[in-house]
Design a protein around this motif. Structure first.
Motif, PDB file in Angstrom:
ATOM      1  N   THR A  21      32.036 -12.496  36.133  1.00 52.05           N
ATOM      2  CA  THR A  21      32.761 -11.230  36.135  1.00 52.05           C
ATOM      3  C   THR A  21      31.875 -10.087  35.663  1.00 52.05           C
ATOM      4  OG1 THR A  21      33.628 -11.604  33.901  1.00 52.05           O
ATOM      5  CG2 THR A  21      34.974 -12.376  35.749  1.00 52.05           C
ATOM      6  N   LEU A  22      32.163  -8.915  36.206  1.00 46.08           N
ATOM      7  CA  LEU A  22      31.496  -7.679  35.818  1.00 46.08           C
ATOM      8  C   LEU A  22      32.559  -6.645  35.513  1.00 46.08           C
ATOM      9  CD1 LEU A  22      28.740  -7.522  38.577  1.00 46.08           C
ATOM     10  CD2 LEU A  22      28.310  -7.792  36.143  1.00 46.08           C
ATOM     11  N   VAL A  23      32.591  -6.173  34.278  1.00 50.86           N
ATOM     12  CA  VAL A  23      33.559  -5.142  33.899  1.00 50.86           C
ATOM     13  C   VAL A  23      32.926  -3.775  34.129  1.00 50.86           C
ATOM     14  CG1 VAL A  23      34.976  -4.193  32.053  1.00 50.86           C
ATOM     15  CG2 VAL A  23      34.615  -6.671  32.199  1.00 50.86           C
ATOM     16  N   GLU A  24      33.537  -2.992  34.995  1.00 49.90           N
ATOM     17  CA  GLU A  24      33.022  -1.660  35.305  1.00 49.90           C
ATOM     18  C   GLU A  24      33.544  -0.671  34.268  1.00 49.90           C
ATOM     19  OE1 GLU A  24      34.179  -0.885  39.319  1.00 49.90           O
ATOM     20  OE2 GLU A  24      32.986  -2.549  40.117  1.00 49.90           O
ATOM     21  N   THR A  25      32.621  -0.052  33.573  1.00 53.82           N
ATOM     22  CA  THR A  25      32.998   0.893  32.525  1.00 53.82           C
ATOM     23  C   THR A  25      31.904   1.964  32.415  1.00 53.82           C
ATOM     24  OG1 THR A  25      33.631   1.075  30.186  1.00 53.82           O
ATOM     25  CG2 THR A  25      31.896  -0.501  30.698  1.00 53.82           C
ATOM     26  N   ALA A  64      38.630  -6.870  42.212  1.00 52.17           N
ATOM     27  CA  ALA A  64      39.792  -7.037  41.328  1.00 52.17           C
ATOM     28  C   ALA A  64      39.846  -5.952  40.258  1.00 52.17           C
ATOM     29  CB  ALA A  64      39.747  -8.419  40.681  1.00 52.17           C
ATOM     30  N   ALA A  65      39.282  -4.787  40.567  1.00 51.80           N
ATOM     31  CA  ALA A  65      39.149  -3.745  39.548  1.00 51.80           C
ATOM     32  C   ALA A  65      40.208  -2.657  39.629  1.00 51.80           C
ATOM     33  CB  ALA A  65      37.762  -3.094  39.653  1.00 51.80           C
ATOM     34  N   GLY A  66      41.014  -2.644  40.680  1.00 54.82           N
ATOM     35  CA  GLY A  66      41.908  -1.512  40.920  1.00 54.82           C
ATOM     36  C   GLY A  66      43.042  -1.385  39.913  1.00 54.82           C
ATOM     37  N   PHE A  67      43.676  -0.224  39.936  1.00 56.59           N
ATOM     38  CA  PHE A  67      44.742   0.084  38.984  1.00 56.59           C
ATOM     39  C   PHE A  67      46.109  -0.429  39.437  1.00 56.59           C
ATOM     40  CE2 PHE A  67      41.481   3.289  38.183  1.00 56.59           C
ATOM     41  CZ  PHE A  67      41.359   3.200  36.803  1.00 56.59           C
ATOM     42  N   GLY A  94      32.396   0.032  47.378  1.00 59.06           N
ATOM     43  CA  GLY A  94      30.972   0.071  47.689  1.00 59.06           C
ATOM     44  C   GLY A  94      30.102   0.036  46.449  1.00 59.06           C
ATOM     45  N   GLY A  95      30.462   0.866  45.469  1.00 61.11           N
ATOM     46  CA  GLY A  95      29.708   0.882  44.225  1.00 61.11           C
ATOM     47  C   GLY A  95      29.832  -0.423  43.469  1.00 61.11           C
ATOM     48  N   GLY A  96      31.028  -1.027  43.530  1.00 64.32           N
ATOM     49  CA  GLY A  96      31.223  -2.319  42.872  1.00 64.32           C
ATOM     50  C   GLY A  96      30.398  -3.409  43.498  1.00 64.32           C
ATOM     51  N   VAL A 100      31.816 -13.894  42.448  1.00 64.73           N
ATOM     52  CA  VAL A 100      31.703 -12.782  41.504  1.00 64.73           C
ATOM     53  C   VAL A 100      32.928 -11.895  41.668  1.00 64.73           C
ATOM     54  CG1 VAL A 100      30.319 -10.792  40.788  1.00 64.73           C
ATOM     55  CG2 VAL A 100      29.185 -12.849  41.668  1.00 64.73           C
ATOM     56  N   ALA A 101      33.465 -11.390  40.566  1.00 64.05           N
ATOM     57  CA  ALA A 101      34.596 -10.465  40.614  1.00 64.05           C
ATOM     58  C   ALA A 101      34.299  -9.253  39.757  1.00 64.05           C
ATOM     59  CB  ALA A 101      35.872 -11.143  40.123  1.00 64.05           C
ATOM     60  N   ASN A 102      34.672  -8.070  40.264  1.00 68.39           N
ATOM     61  CA  ASN A 102      34.567  -6.867  39.441  1.00 68.39           C
ATOM     62  C   ASN A 102      35.916  -6.579  38.798  1.00 68.39           C
ATOM     63  OD1 ASN A 102      35.857  -5.960  41.809  1.00 68.39           O
ATOM     64  ND2 ASN A 102      34.915  -3.952  41.703  1.00 68.39           N
TER      65      ASN A 102
END
Length: 230
Positions: A76-80, A12-15, A87-89, A55-57
């Motif tokens: 949740t994990l916020v990628e920053t 769920a991290a995309g723009f 793959g990395g997520g 789990v959601a990124n």
């Protein structure tokens, strides 16, 4: 390591840039289709499949999703500062997901038919498979204009080429992630490694599927659901 998945990774991290104005103030999973957000459509599938470790990124406008997901019991994990791609997520989420095979699901598709997560769970054979991908025939992919992602053999093995579409839901073993040097990378990198050992399999989806990847996809998905309920 256990052989049957009990955890699911929701991407769920995309723009959502192809959604244009619809994602100026909200992440793509908050877009509504048939009166329900895309993330809620996905959560309904996850719940119906009996999966409780979820789990959601997040990355783009994460606060909008974070509170909603945590109320639903999703970690949740916020990628920053950068988005890690699929793959990395997935690798970044392994401390929460555990060390066995996991489900992964995109959060921008609508399904008219059986629960794809439940279908995968019944078809999963860990002794011969390292990944099992929901595969949608072109005739059942509403609004899709491409030629497909994989060729599926009579035994279910996949190879690259025009044929079926990856529907965005799979079961995958995660041990090979440790061998990939990059910090951000697509799941395609992992699939290519699995393809080398001929352990990448597909499962044909028997219903219809719509990828809500652009604004027109909303109406297409709503019409598909309406036709299912007639």
């Amino acid at each position: 390591m256990h052989n049957h998945p009990s955890a699911v990774m929701m991407f769920a991290a995309g723009f959502g840039t192809r959604m244009k104005d619809l994602t100026l103030n909200q992440p793509k999973p908050m877009i509504e289709v048939a009166g329900k957000t895309l993330i809620d459509h996905t959560l309904d599938l996850v719940g119906a499949a009996g999966l409780t470790k979820v789990v959601a990124n997040l990355h783009y406008k994460p606060q909008v999703l974070q509170g909603l997901l945590e109320k639903r019991g999703v970690q949740t994990l916020v990628e920053t500062p950068e988005i890690l791609e699929t793959g990395g997520g997935l690798r970044n989420a392994l401390p929460l997901l555990g060390d066995g095979p996991v489900f992964t699901t995109n959060t921008d598709a609508i399904w008219a038919g059986p629960n794809p997560l439940s279908l995968l769970a019944r078809a999963w054979q860990p002794l011969k498979m390292d990944a099992l991908l929901i595969s949608v025939p072109l005739a059942q992919a509403v609004g899709h204009a491409g030629t497909g992602d994989f060729i599926i053999g009579e035994d279910g093995r996949l190879q690259r080429g025009p044929g079926v579409i990856y529907g965005g839901v799979q079961i995958i073993k995660t041990d090979l992630l440790a061998e990939i040097d990059a910090s951000k990378f697509s799941l395609n990198v992992l699939w290519d490694r699995i393809l080398q050992s001929q352990r990448l399999y597909g499962l044909i989806y028997p219903g219809n599927w719509c990828d809500v990847g652009h604004p027109d996809g909303i109406k297409l998905a709503e019409d598909m659901l309406a036709a299912q309920n007639v």
